[in-house]
Design an enzyme around this catalytic site. Sequence first.
Site, short mmCIF file in Angstrom:
data_model
loop_
_atom_site.label_atom_id
_atom_site.label_comp_id
_atom_site.label_asym_id
_atom_site.label_seq_id
_atom_site.Cartn_x
_atom_site.Cartn_y
_atom_site.Cartn_z
N ARG A 1 -9.70 5.18 -10.73
CA ARG A 1 -10.91 5.94 -10.41
C ARG A 1 -11.46 6.56 -11.70
NH1 ARG A 1 -10.11 3.64 -6.34
NH2 ARG A 1 -9.87 4.43 -4.21
N ARG B 1 -8.37 -5.85 -0.65
CA ARG B 1 -7.09 -5.51 -1.24
C ARG B 1 -6.30 -4.59 -0.32
NH1 ARG B 1 -6.29 -1.82 -6.23
NH2 ARG B 1 -4.29 -2.44 -7.07
N LYS C 1 -19.68 -0.25 -6.75
CA LYS C 1 -19.05 -1.54 -6.45
C LYS C 1 -20.09 -2.56 -5.99
CE LYS C 1 -15.19 -3.63 -3.96
NZ LYS C 1 -13.95 -3.36 -3.19
#
Length: 323
Positions: A320, A120, A185
């Site tokens: 976040r 991204r 992640k």
Amino acid sequence: MPAIDHTPRLALINFLADGEFHSGEELGQQLGMSRAGISKHIKVIQDWGLDVYKLQGKGYRLAAPLDLLNEDRLREQTDSPSVCLQPIIDSTNQYLMNRIGELDSGSVCLAEYQQAGRGRRGRQWFSPFGANLYTSMYWRLEAGMAAAMGMSLVVGISVAKTLNRLGADGVKVKWPNDIYWQDKKLAGVLVEMTGQAGGAAHLVVGLGLNVSMRDKEGGQLDQPWTRLEDACEALPDKNQLAAALINDLISALRQYEQHGLGMFIEQWQALDNYYNRPVKLLIGESVIRGIARGIDAQGAILLETEKGLVPFVGGEISLRGEG
């Protein structure tokens, strides 16, 4: 500039994939080259992220056996109209973007190593050879570019559900395009789009999934990360994994075409890593804090703030967790 022929290096990797020792002489005979040539190719595949060890008197071996993709198996196991395996590639997304107009919806490109993978906002996607799954799918959306707004969310839902079904319990989604496990992640989604106003939208959906990446490579990442190997008691065969992800995504995108994002909102809420948790949104220099309350019908993240429930959407927003 002519394309580099990687055939000898890929053949070398195939010989070493069993995780056993192979002498330089044996490899040289198999590949029709000198020991010096083998040594030269070994250095290149080490630069690709493969751990190759040399032991005097025994030869070369990988640190662990390598599970490689197989184009024929993928064609047999998937519902995709076209499967292209490019072991070494700049970017699977770019490969498909360059071929828009030639492809049917659901066409896929997979790789073992990306030399210029991207995430991204133009970030580099780190892509060591064989350690992860790198795949992209082309999709033609007849409803046009406006209808593509929630597509990355649907892709995330599909990927998370597939991984949960394959034994990675607790895989979640993070708005707008990441896959998480235990607040780290596990995978990223990149949807790129082109098209004309009033016409069909042409989308390329890229997925980078950490499968068995070593700590050494992961140390180059700028956020907490994990791998499927840690999330599964038994890691699925990579071809089985890729085929399941491709088939489930084709099914999900067909549903999205027919019903839109509305039918996926409850699924998102059930999989949302930060649902009902304190978070912050980074928007340029601004930081907005609140409680995550899922998504709305347009795919915006809903944040409960002092001003009430506020939707946020846009390409330059980062989510976040607080604390």
